[in-house]
Design a protein around this motif. Structure first.
Motif, PDB file in Angstrom:
ATOM      1  N   ASP A  67       0.810  -1.218   0.000  1.00  0.00           N
ATOM      2  CA  ASP A  67       0.000   0.000   0.000  1.00  0.00           C
ATOM      3  C   ASP A  67       0.844   1.270   0.000  1.00  0.00           C
ATOM      4  OD1 ASP A  67       0.871  -0.536   2.570  1.00  0.00           O
ATOM      5  OD2 ASP A  67      -0.871   0.373   3.529  1.00  0.00           O
ATOM      6  N   VAL A  68       2.114   1.182   0.325  1.00  0.00           N
ATOM      7  CA  VAL A  68       2.992   2.364   0.308  1.00  0.00           C
ATOM      8  C   VAL A  68       3.356   2.763  -1.118  1.00  0.00           C
ATOM      9  CG1 VAL A  68       3.942   1.858   2.589  1.00  0.00           C
ATOM     10  CG2 VAL A  68       5.130   1.037   0.558  1.00  0.00           C
ATOM     11  N   LEU A  69       3.106   1.895  -2.086  1.00  0.00           N
ATOM     12  CA  LEU A  69       3.500   2.164  -3.465  1.00  0.00           C
ATOM     13  C   LEU A  69       2.555   3.110  -4.193  1.00  0.00           C
ATOM     14  CD1 LEU A  69       4.514  -1.427  -4.584  1.00  0.00           C
ATOM     15  CD2 LEU A  69       5.989   0.405  -3.767  1.00  0.00           C
ATOM     16  N   GLU A  70       1.326   3.269  -3.721  1.00  0.00           N
ATOM     17  CA  GLU A  70       0.343   4.086  -4.444  1.00  0.00           C
ATOM     18  C   GLU A  70       0.790   5.533  -4.573  1.00  0.00           C
ATOM     19  OE1 GLU A  70      -2.163   2.860  -6.159  1.00  0.00           O
ATOM     20  OE2 GLU A  70      -1.432   0.922  -5.475  1.00  0.00           O
ATOM     21  N   ASP A  71       1.325   6.121  -3.514  1.00  0.00           N
ATOM     22  CA  ASP A  71       1.776   7.514  -3.570  1.00  0.00           C
ATOM     23  C   ASP A  71       3.036   7.653  -4.420  1.00  0.00           C
ATOM     24  OD1 ASP A  71       1.759  10.278  -2.885  1.00  0.00           O
ATOM     25  OD2 ASP A  71       3.359   9.876  -1.439  1.00  0.00           O
ATOM     26  N   LEU A  72       3.826   6.595  -4.498  1.00  0.00           N
ATOM     27  CA  LEU A  72       5.084   6.666  -5.256  1.00  0.00           C
ATOM     28  C   LEU A  72       4.863   6.641  -6.764  1.00  0.00           C
ATOM     29  CD1 LEU A  72       7.370   4.238  -3.242  1.00  0.00           C
ATOM     30  CD2 LEU A  72       7.280   6.720  -3.116  1.00  0.00           C
ATOM     31  N   LYS A  73       3.762   6.094  -7.216  1.00  0.00           N
ATOM     32  CA  LYS A  73       3.520   5.953  -8.653  1.00  0.00           C
ATOM     33  C   LYS A  73       3.189   7.274  -9.338  1.00  0.00           C
ATOM     34  CE  LYS A  73       2.124   1.149  -8.403  1.00  0.00           C
ATOM     35  NZ  LYS A  73       1.054   0.174  -8.599  1.00  0.00           N
ATOM     36  N   VAL A  74       2.798   8.283  -8.582  1.00  0.00           N
ATOM     37  CA  VAL A  74       2.448   9.589  -9.139  1.00  0.00           C
ATOM     38  C   VAL A  74       3.646  10.503  -8.983  1.00  0.00           C
ATOM     39  CG1 VAL A  74       0.873  11.526  -8.964  1.00  0.00           C
ATOM     40  CG2 VAL A  74       0.060   9.224  -8.475  1.00  0.00           C
ATOM     41  N   SER A  75       4.119  11.062 -10.102  1.00  0.00           N
ATOM     42  CA  SER A  75       5.321  11.887 -10.033  1.00  0.00           C
ATOM     43  C   SER A  75       5.045  13.275  -9.500  1.00  0.00           C
ATOM     44  CB  SER A  75       5.983  11.988 -11.409  1.00  0.00           C
ATOM     45  OG  SER A  75       5.238  12.832 -12.245  1.00  0.00           O
ATOM     46  N   GLY A  76       3.904  13.860  -9.843  1.00  0.00           N
ATOM     47  CA  GLY A  76       3.598  15.210  -9.414  1.00  0.00           C
ATOM     48  C   GLY A  76       4.387  16.272 -10.153  1.00  0.00           C
ATOM     49  N   VAL A  77       5.058  15.892 -11.238  1.00  0.00           N
ATOM     50  CA  VAL A  77       5.880  16.823 -12.007  1.00  0.00           C
ATOM     51  C   VAL A  77       5.267  16.979 -13.387  1.00  0.00           C
ATOM     52  CG1 VAL A  77       8.148  17.202 -13.024  1.00  0.00           C
ATOM     53  CG2 VAL A  77       7.968  16.184 -10.774  1.00  0.00           C
ATOM     54  N   SER A  78       5.010  18.210 -13.783  1.00  0.00           N
ATOM     55  CA  SER A  78       4.509  18.484 -15.124  1.00  0.00           C
ATOM     56  C   SER A  78       5.690  18.662 -16.062  1.00  0.00           C
ATOM     57  CB  SER A  78       3.666  19.754 -15.107  1.00  0.00           C
ATOM     58  OG  SER A  78       3.359  20.144 -16.412  1.00  0.00           O
ATOM     59  N   ASN A  79       5.564  18.168 -17.272  1.00  0.00           N
ATOM     60  CA  ASN A  79       6.663  18.295 -18.231  1.00  0.00           C
ATOM     61  C   ASN A  79       6.233  19.068 -19.471  1.00  0.00           C
ATOM     62  OD1 ASN A  79       9.340  17.952 -18.759  1.00  0.00           O
ATOM     63  ND2 ASN A  79       9.065  16.001 -19.799  1.00  0.00           N
ATOM     64  N   PHE A  80       5.096  19.739 -19.406  1.00  0.00           N
ATOM     65  CA  PHE A  80       4.631  20.622 -20.467  1.00  0.00           C
ATOM     66  C   PHE A  80       4.621  19.958 -21.843  1.00  0.00           C
ATOM     67  CE2 PHE A  80       6.628  23.289 -17.192  1.00  0.00           C
ATOM     68  CZ  PHE A  80       5.487  23.900 -16.715  1.00  0.00           C
ATOM     69  N   GLY A  81       4.041  18.767 -21.928  1.00  0.00           N
ATOM     70  CA  GLY A  81       3.860  18.096 -23.202  1.00  0.00           C
ATOM     71  C   GLY A  81       5.027  17.254 -23.673  1.00  0.00           C
ATOM     72  N   ARG A  82       6.170  17.348 -23.021  1.00  0.00           N
ATOM     73  CA  ARG A  82       7.314  16.525 -23.420  1.00  0.00           C
ATOM     74  C   ARG A  82       7.231  15.174 -22.719  1.00  0.00           C
ATOM     75  NH1 ARG A  82      11.935  20.725 -22.240  1.00  0.00           N
ATOM     76  NH2 ARG A  82      12.834  18.842 -21.387  1.00  0.00           N
ATOM     77  N   PRO A  83       7.856  14.150 -23.291  1.00  0.00           N
ATOM     78  CA  PRO A  83       7.791  12.834 -22.654  1.00  0.00           C
ATOM     79  C   PRO A  83       8.438  12.851 -21.269  1.00  0.00           C
ATOM     80  CG  PRO A  83       9.040  12.742 -24.723  1.00  0.00           C
ATOM     81  CD  PRO A  83       8.603  14.134 -24.534  1.00  0.00           C
ATOM     82  N   LEU A  84       7.828  12.118 -20.348  1.00  0.00           N
ATOM     83  CA  LEU A  84       8.302  12.047 -18.974  1.00  0.00           C
ATOM     84  C   LEU A  84       8.415  10.582 -18.577  1.00  0.00           C
ATOM     85  CD1 LEU A  84       8.860  13.514 -16.212  1.00  0.00           C
ATOM     86  CD2 LEU A  84       6.431  13.207 -15.760  1.00  0.00           C
ATOM     87  N   ARG A  85       9.566  10.210 -18.064  1.00  0.00           N
ATOM     88  CA  ARG A  85       9.747   8.852 -17.532  1.00  0.00           C
ATOM     89  C   ARG A  85       9.723   8.952 -16.011  1.00  0.00           C
ATOM     90  NH1 ARG A  85      15.069   7.430 -20.680  1.00  0.00           N
ATOM     91  NH2 ARG A  85      14.357   8.001 -22.739  1.00  0.00           N
TER      92      ARG A  85
END
Length: 143
Positions: A67-85
């Motif tokens: 259950d600790v993994l759910e918060d980790l899966k969301v980056s919270g970083v916007s990349n303004f349309g560019r690909p994000l890993r």
């Protein structure tokens, strides 16, 4: 436990810097303390024209649950349309029970802390032998 927790997190940040080196382009973007003495760290770097982010959970619990993994899966970083890993990882003490964590999750063990009989222990560096100890005494101790 505020001062102790901060010193524990200092050791954890050293472990993170060993695994995610600034030499490889990783920059610490954000640290967030959680209610249960855990910490999440957000790292990012540019690699081949794409932004890579990694969210890391530092946990001192003896048993790590999925259950600790759910918060980790969301980056919270916007990349303004560019690909994000986006990747995520968990840093835990040695001997922590990670049997419930899925196989694809990167799990790093801290060299500074260990779990023994369900308790968190600080792993000290081994004592060095000094030059002042005679060889005969050292051999007796070793025998």
């Amino acid at each position: 436990m505020g001062i102790i927790t901060k010193s524990m997190h200092t050791f954890a940040l050293q472990e993170i810097h060993r695994a995610y080196s600034s030499f490889d382009g990783w920059n610490l973007r954000e640290e967030k303390m959680l209610d249960n003495d855990e910490m999440t760290v957000l790292l990012e770097r540019m690699n081949g024209g794409t932004k890579e982010t990694t969210k890391i959970l530092v946990s001192y619990n003896s048993v790590i649950t999925p259950d600790v993994l759910e918060d980790l899966k969301v980056s919270g970083v916007s990349n303004f349309g560019r690909p994000l890993r986006h990747g995520y990882a968990i840093i835990v003490p040695k001997n922590a029970d990670i049997s419930q964590i899925p196989a694809g999750v990167r799990v790093c063990s801290m060299s500074s802390f260990a779990i023994k009989d369900g308790a968190l222990l600080w792993e000290k560096r081994p004592v060095r032998k000094t030059a002042g100890v005679p060889v005969a005494t050292a051999q007796k101790v070793a025998a």
